[in-house]
Design a protein around this motif. Structure first.
Motif, PDB file in Angstrom:
ATOM      1  N   SER C 101       0.820  -1.203   0.000  1.00  0.00           N
ATOM      2  CA  SER C 101       0.000   0.000   0.000  1.00  0.00           C
ATOM      3  C   SER C 101       0.853   1.251   0.000  1.00  0.00           C
ATOM      4  CB  SER C 101      -0.911   0.002   1.221  1.00  0.00           C
ATOM      5  OG  SER C 101      -1.833  -1.035   1.118  1.00  0.00           O
ATOM      6  N   THR C 102       2.021   1.205   0.679  1.00  0.00           N
ATOM      7  CA  THR C 102       2.850   2.402   0.726  1.00  0.00           C
ATOM      8  C   THR C 102       3.319   2.766  -0.691  1.00  0.00           C
ATOM      9  OG1 THR C 102       4.641   0.959   1.411  1.00  0.00           O
ATOM     10  CG2 THR C 102       3.639   2.304   3.103  1.00  0.00           C
ATOM     11  N   LEU C 105       0.323   4.243  -2.550  1.00  0.00           N
ATOM     12  CA  LEU C 105      -0.002   5.599  -2.109  1.00  0.00           C
ATOM     13  C   LEU C 105       0.999   6.625  -2.634  1.00  0.00           C
ATOM     14  CD1 LEU C 105      -1.164   4.976   1.528  1.00  0.00           C
ATOM     15  CD2 LEU C 105      -2.456   6.121  -0.252  1.00  0.00           C
ATOM     16  N   HIS C 125      -5.099  -0.685   2.009  1.00  0.00           N
ATOM     17  CA  HIS C 125      -5.040   0.537   2.807  1.00  0.00           C
ATOM     18  C   HIS C 125      -6.324   1.345   2.572  1.00  0.00           C
ATOM     19  CE1 HIS C 125      -3.614   4.247   4.491  1.00  0.00           C
ATOM     20  NE2 HIS C 125      -2.389   3.781   4.674  1.00  0.00           N
ATOM     21  N   PRO C 126      -7.049   1.728   3.630  1.00  0.00           N
ATOM     22  CA  PRO C 126      -8.321   2.434   3.424  1.00  0.00           C
ATOM     23  C   PRO C 126      -8.141   3.738   2.647  1.00  0.00           C
ATOM     24  CG  PRO C 126      -7.736   2.297   5.768  1.00  0.00           C
ATOM     25  CD  PRO C 126      -6.771   1.449   5.036  1.00  0.00           C
ATOM     26  N   ASP C 127      -6.972   4.390   2.766  1.00  0.00           N
ATOM     27  CA  ASP C 127      -6.762   5.665   2.083  1.00  0.00           C
ATOM     28  C   ASP C 127      -6.523   5.525   0.590  1.00  0.00           C
ATOM     29  OD1 ASP C 127      -7.014   6.935   4.443  1.00  0.00           O
ATOM     30  OD2 ASP C 127      -4.876   7.255   4.795  1.00  0.00           O
ATOM     31  N   ASP C 170       0.891  -1.237   7.285  1.00  0.00           N
ATOM     32  CA  ASP C 170      -0.428  -0.626   7.102  1.00  0.00           C
ATOM     33  C   ASP C 170      -1.515  -1.680   6.983  1.00  0.00           C
ATOM     34  OD1 ASP C 170       1.311  -0.698   4.565  1.00  0.00           O
ATOM     35  OD2 ASP C 170      -0.720  -0.913   3.839  1.00  0.00           O
TER      36      ASP C 170
END
Lengths: 320, 288, 369
Positions: C101-102, C105, C125-127, C170
């Motif tokens: 996820s990082t 993002l 990741h929710p974001d 995450d």
């Protein structure tokens, strides 16, 4: 007259400066500009580490900690407290400088490999705090949505805007670090590296010099980190690992330990090589490893070693 | 509970000690950090894995062959990354070994693939209870091997001519040369022994965790370095003790504070110890 | 002089990566080297298989869809570089990846600004999908999977006291939070909550600590390779508590690595290779024929990610543009993938049918009460 003529390095610096300003006009590929932006950030990092490890001879394996602290301070200030870019940027540098003071203090007591392992430990502690202090740093979730930098009514948005911002900071760093490295202060640092006892006998307070070298190096690494945070708009602890510290160290050593032109060249090579070999997919790091080994076997003291750099700085064109 | 945690910590610490022995030997002779030690460890482990899993070789035989192979790798490592740089700055060697380390890691990634592999050793991984504390057979094996290696190495260092030469070089290379010590051969020999020990550690660790993968040498290499410094750089028993302290402090920090900060705590302990004993726990004054 | 020469040389290399124009391309950003390489590798395998099938059937009216795979090393900075490279490359019409996820993002703002679909097969990741309307994921979010596993443990298995072990990344944090929320809601008790940092492989201290708390089940938010190590260490510590976890545990490799220590482990998965579904059967057969192994959850997710994009391409009328790919992807209804029927909701997340699995006699079987 010896003094006449024009220093060659000044000419080269001028050419590079003009090239740097014109670059985005010549190359419009956003990808290339992005890579150059990252390379500039690495140049600041490697020059700042060069001051600590190259010039002062403090073998430091935790530079990514300074870089990370700068990035996190800037990111947190701008995302949580909505402070202005300039403030967050400077705060990132000062915060990292403060951490540099903390890491620099043990140099009073520790030397050589003991100091090295301490800096390694500090670096890891900082990373683990970033990773585990979830309530402040959001831990592994990282900090997304870092806003575009804005100052004096200018908003930095595109790759080219960032290019000029980073380039400006780079020029500033080069000038300041150059002044420091090749000054009386720099000479004292080198004297301490070569023979600390002798330096002490000459009445030099070696502690202050060693610690300030750490603080200045950390400050610039923190500024680089703050730039990185704004530039990438998202940061997470993954970017500030021990491997990153080693990567920065490799730039300094491959370029030439103790030599500023070397630190710049080393950063350029090691930042570009992994990108250049990207088409090799899973084979690319094999090539990067061999490249590193090859360069150091070919030039033991780096591509532009300290001696070469000093000779180069004294080269003149015209006059006699 | 506490007893079990101490045993856990001891077992973890011994895995660090085992890796630190070879690392310390190599560091001792030249005073240089060998970043590729972790990768020699990994290659040794993979050789044993390949022999056992694909060629059906007996585990013990594979173990010995892997040790021999690692020794050979040590020879070439010294030839490529250390000998040409003997008169260069120490950082040059560091970067050379970093290059070798990166190369080997990705080379293994290509040859064996990035997946985690394992070999089946039912007897070694079985465990028994001793007064409410669970101990596994391989933990005992690691303990015995560590003690044997430490003892054997001390014998070599203090009772043989090679050992004498190694110690002489670590004191003063130039003077040793003048006294008729064959410096090149002795250094090569040190690398062969040190790397063979690294390979042995790799095979045992791979078996202990049941996991062989290309990046397996990274962490142990780092921890071996820390253990060595804790133990005072040149002392092999010191490095073993350093590894054990590291293992126990990590385990207890994880158990009683949080596993998230266990590595941070162990580094903190390292820094505190160094501030009080700037030459390591059993270190003598020495200018590296 | 040398400086200029070397940098010139490097740029020549950099641009030699650009191949001939004509075909359409997907970009794959995945960790092909480094710590996560094992997941990046199956990503590539899954996507390549999907493209091969598609092109064999004649491609897109004769146009072949090809893949450009790039290594992100699991490093967010590299993922962002790749993103910039992909968005500049006009032949690339959609991107698949990244694994972590990082990385997703860090790359998302670039894809969003340029308007290129970024479809992550695994980012939970929710974001992630909140970064913009070009971000998609085809993995079930932990908001859905967490409570489902909690119900599996509480209702189906009748467990009331759960301990939780999670990886400090995450994904791990989100996964365990959702499980805990779901489990407490049902009336269960969480007796312990322990984390470990990525890279740790000795879990004996946290296991010993948990042993003292007497849980009747342990929920593990970690990948299969870590879970196998953990199960083995539990066995050595003489602990006999069942383990339960997410689809990240579903891999034949779990059993190969864990042996009899993972016997009786429970997990859920959106992908089950022995299912009667003909789509799944054909995928498993082809994957086995091509790579000599049974696909795991990550391979299936990547295969479906490519499949979804291909289905979107097929539905486009006229000239294919990046924007149309995004719109076509949004319009997809019940795409029959190997991980179940897939439809993106308005936030570009998916809901999928999960299968309850248990390890029995050295194999994953469907759990039946």
């Amino acid at each position: 007259m010896e003094k006449r003529g024009f220093y060659l390095y000044k000419l080269i610096a001028l050419i590079l400066l003009v090239l740097g300003i014109l670059f985005p006009l010549l190359v419009s590929d956003q990808y290339v500009i992005r890579i150059i932006n990252m390379t500039f950030i690495y140049i600041i990092l490697s020059m700042s580490l060069n001051l600590i490890t190259g010039v002062t001879g403090q073998f430091h394996l935790g530079h990514a900690a300074f870089y990370g602290v700068g990035a996190y301070i800037a990111a947190l200030l701008s995302v949580k407290l909505h402070v202005s870019f300039l403030f967050a940027f400077i705060a990132g540098g000062i915060g990292a400088g403060f951490i540099g003071l903390l890491i620099g203090l043990p140099t009073i007591r520790l030397r050589d490999i003991y100091l090295t392992v301490t800096t390694l430990g500090f670096g890891e502690i900082v990373r683990l705090i970033l990773l585990n202090w979830v309530s402040v740093t959001r831990g592994p979730m990282g900090i997304p949505g870092i806003p575009y930098p804005e100052f004096f009514g200018i908003k930095i948005m595109s790759q080219i805007d960032f290019y000029y911002l980073i380039f400006f900071v780079l020029i500033l760093s080069v000038v300041v670090l150059f002044r420091i490295t090749y000054s009386r202060y720099g000479d004292i640092l080198r004297a301490i590296r070569e023979n600390e006892l002798a330096a002490k006998t000459l009445g030099i307070n070696t502690t202050i010099y060693k610690v300030t070298a750490f603080v200045i190096g950390a400050l610039f690494a923190g500024l680089a980190g703050a730039l990185f945070a704004y530039f990438s708009a998202y940061i997470s602890p993954d970017s500030f690992t021990f491997a990153e510290s080693i990567n920065i160290l490799a730039m300094v050593v491959i370029g030439g330990l103790g030599s500023m032109p070397g630190a710049i060249l080393g950063a350029v090579i090691l930042a570009l090589a992994p990108e250049a070999f990207r088409f090799l997919a899973e084979y690319r790091m094999v090539v990067v490893g061999l490249l590193m080994l090859g360069v150091i076997l070919w030039r033991h003291s780096g591509l532009i070693g300290e001696q070469t750099a000093i000779k180069f700085m004294n080269m003149k064109i015209g006059g006699k | 509970m506490f007893g079990q945690q101490i045993v856990n910590g001891l077992a973890l610490g011994l895995t660090y000690s085992l890796t630190a022995i070879g690392f310390t030997l190599i560091f001792g002779v030249l005073g240089l950090i060998n970043f590729a030690h972790g990768e020699v460890y990994m290659m040794g482990a993979f050789i044993a894995f390949t022999l056992v899993a694909f060629l059906g070789v007996n585990y013990f035989v594979a173990f010995l062959l892997a040790i021999a192979f690692s020794g050979l790798m040590g020879y070439f490592l010294e030839l490529i990354a250390f000998r040409p740089l003997r008169n260069a700055i120490p950082e040059a060697t560091l970067i050379a070994t970093l290059g070798v380390s990166t190369f080997l890691k990705e080379f293994a990634n290509i040859i064996w693939g990035p997946e985690v592999h394992t070999i089946n050793t039912p007897f070694l991984s079985s465990s028994f209870a001793l007064g409410g504390i669970q101990i596994s057979v391989i933990q005992i094996v690691i303990l015995i091997v560590s003690v044997l290696l430490m003892w054997g190495l001390q014998l070599i260092l203090y009772k043989t001519k090679t050992g004498y030469a190694i110690r002489a070089i670590s004191q003063d290379m130039g003077a040793s040369y003048l006294m008729g010590v064959n410096v090149d051969n002795t250094i090569a020999m040190t690398f062969v022994i040190g790397s063979a020990l690294g390979g042995a550690a790799g095979v045992l660790m791979g078996t202990y965790y049941g996991a062989f993968y290309p990046t397996m040498g990274y962490m142990p290499g780092l921890k071996a370095f820390v253990a060595m410094v804790l133990g005072g750089l040149t002392s092999i028993p010191g490095a073993v003790i350093g590894g054990i302290i590291l293992g126990i402090s990590e385990t207890l920090a994880g158990a009683y504070i949080s596993a998230g900060v266990q590595d941070a705590i162990s580094f903190l302990i390292l820094i505190l110890i160094l501030l009080f004993f700037p030459q390591g726990l059993s270190g003598k004054k020495r200018s590296a | 002089m040398k400086k200029i020469l070397i940098s010139l040389l490097l740029f020549v290399f950099a641009f030699s990566a650009y191949a001939m124009a004509g075909d359409l391309y997907f970009g794959l950003s995945a960790p092909l080297t480094g710590d996560y390489a094992q997941y990046g590798e199956v990503f590539k395998k899954g996507v390549e298989l999907a493209l091969e099938e598609f092109n064999e059937k004649g491609g897109l009216n004769g146009t072949k869809i090809k893949l450009i795979a790039m290594d992100s090393k699991g490093d967010p900075k590299e993922a962002a570089n790749i993103a910039q490279k992909f968005v500049m490359d006009k032949r690339i019409i959609a991107e698949i990846g990244d694994f972590t996820s990082t990385c997703c993002l860090a790359a998302a703002p670039i894809y969003q600004r340029a308007g290129l679909v970024q479809l992550s097969p695994t980012s939970s990741h929710p974001d992630f999908t909140k970064q913009g309307d070009y971000m998609f994921r085809n993995i079930v979010t932990q908001e859905a999977e967490g409570p489902y596993i909690a119900a599996y443990a509480y209702k189906d298995l009748g467990k009331k006291r759960a301990a939780v072990i999670y990886i400090q990344n995450d994904w791990g944090i989100v996964a365990k939070d959702n499980f805990i929320k779901g489990f407490k809601k049902l009336g269960g008790t969480i007796v312990a909550e322990e984390k470990f940092n990525p890279g740790t492989k000795d879990y004996t201290n946290i296991l010993t600590k948990i042993k003292g708390k007497n849980p009747d089940i342990i929920y593990i938010a970690m990948m299969y390779s870590e879970a196998a190590l953990l199960a083995k260490q539990m066995k050595k510590l003489g602990m006999d508590v069942p383990l339960i976890g997410t689809g990240a545990l579903y891999s034949p490799k779990l059993i190969e690595l864990g042996g009899d220590a993972v016997e009786g482990l429970y997990c859920t998965s959106s992908f089950y290779p022995y299912s009667d579904n003909p789509v799944v059967k054909s995928f498993v057969e082809k994957y086995k024929a091509k790579y000599g192994q049974i696909p795991n959850m990550f391979a299936a997710q990547a295969y479906d990610a490519a499949g979804l994009l291909l289905a979107a391409l097929k539905s486009i009328n006229g000239k294919i543009t990046r924007k149309k790919v995004k719109e076509a992807l949004e319009a997809i209804k019940d795409y029959p993938g190997v991980t179940g029927l897939t439809t993106f909701d308005k936030n570009h997340n998916v809901k999928k049918q999960l299968t309850k699995l248990v390890v029995k006699n050295g194999d994953f079987v469907e759990f039946k009460k």
